[in-house]
Design an enzyme around this catalytic site. Sequence first.
Site, PDB file in Angstrom:
ATOM      1  CD  GLU A  99      -7.680  14.403  -2.672  1.00  0.00           C
ATOM      2  OE1 GLU A  99      -8.672  14.215  -1.852  1.00  0.00           O
ATOM      3  OE2 GLU A  99      -6.671  15.279  -2.427  1.00  0.00           O
ATOM      4  CB  CYS A 144      -0.892   0.078   1.372  1.00  0.00           C
ATOM      5  SG  CYS A 144      -2.219   1.341   1.330  1.00  0.00           S
ATOM      6  CG  HIS A 187      -7.012   2.039  -0.139  1.00  0.00           C
ATOM      7  ND1 HIS A 187      -6.794   0.612  -0.538  1.00  0.00           N
ATOM      8  CD2 HIS A 187      -5.886   2.226   0.778  1.00  0.00           C
ATOM      9  CE1 HIS A 187      -6.142   0.093   0.343  1.00  0.00           C
ATOM     10  NE2 HIS A 187      -5.374   0.929   1.208  1.00  0.00           N
ATOM     11  CG  HIS A 223       0.806   6.626   6.091  1.00  0.00           C
ATOM     12  ND1 HIS A 223       0.341   6.877   7.296  1.00  0.00           N
ATOM     13  CD2 HIS A 223      -0.447   5.747   5.758  1.00  0.00           C
ATOM     14  CE1 HIS A 223      -0.701   6.242   7.867  1.00  0.00           C
ATOM     15  NE2 HIS A 223      -1.322   5.376   6.832  1.00  0.00           N
TER      16      HIS A 223
END
Length: 368
Positions: free
Chosen positions: A135, A69, A132, A282
């Site tokens: 964008e 991820c 998740h 993150h």
Amino acid sequence: MSASVSVFASPNSWIESGAVDQCHQVAALDGMLHVAGMPDLHPGKGAPIGAAMRSTVLYPFLVGSDIGCGIAVFPIALKRPAPEKLVARFPDLDVPLEPDPDDPAWAFAAGPDGTVPAGHTEGLGTVGRGNHFVELARVQSIVDSPHALRLGLDTGAHVLIVHSGSRGLGERILRAHTEVHGAGPAEDPAAYLAAHDDAVRWGSLNRRLLAARAALALGADPAEPIIDQCHNLVEVRDGAYLHRKGAAPGDGRDVLIAGTRGTPSYVVAAHAGAQAGHSVAHGAGRKMSRADALRRGRAKHTVEELRRTPVGSYVVCGDRQLLFEEAPTAYKRIEQVIADLVAHDLATPVAVTVPVVTYKTADRGRRR
């Protein structure tokens, strides 16, 4: 004797005691050398999220099920980017993409050989749920002009930000381990790392596919990412295993630290040292559990309020429960997370982006 624990957050930061407790629990594992908590630290399932954990022993559960991820940033050139029109043009990113050389998104993202890591074709080109997203964002401001110029970022430009992982592949890899060893170490580290590396490559391919699908639907040409950093992985470094769970590599990398659907995100130049596990945050990090966010959100917000954010952006999300679980108020203040990274000399801000349209999951029953 437990390993050392460092949490890189100021007294003003919202850090749950449960997350710090998890850091100390991990520090007590056999072979653990050091645990570094980021300013977005929050409790996870059995291990903290927002942490870098260095050990002489490889523990798959510290990386978790969503191996690979990460967050990638892709430039996108749009003509007349009217947000209310772009909402309707976003593709359905819940529908998997079949490997097809005639599909322009597949042809761009997969390249000439068109191979899929581990041969795992399930869920290709889909976002997944949870936090998740894909964008469309606008560069609101530039903080470090020379660095932003090297990345091709300028005020007013648009980018696609993609946060997704290895979908079912990482879960399959972790389950194969836990069914035999539970939360114990990897019996064959080399075998785990080989499967792990496939999932990391799969996650990167999937982010490219998602960006290409979105760009083509919005009338733009797909572009190579200017940033693509995985934050769920383990690497062999200095003779030890450095596990990262919700922590981005911070050793001279450019990183997009995600805010929320209604707040800015930050591109930073990361320069974290060994004490911080060569890592940075993150994202904003959760302040509320999903259950709390759902309960409080329903009392405080309407669905329409969450579909149109305070910064004027739109959220595409047909799952009402997910809308509340992922409300901006469920997260820490991204400005405080960035301030903590700067104060601890882990990163330097380069640019600030704001959401224009955020895709979470398809809204098939709503006329847009």
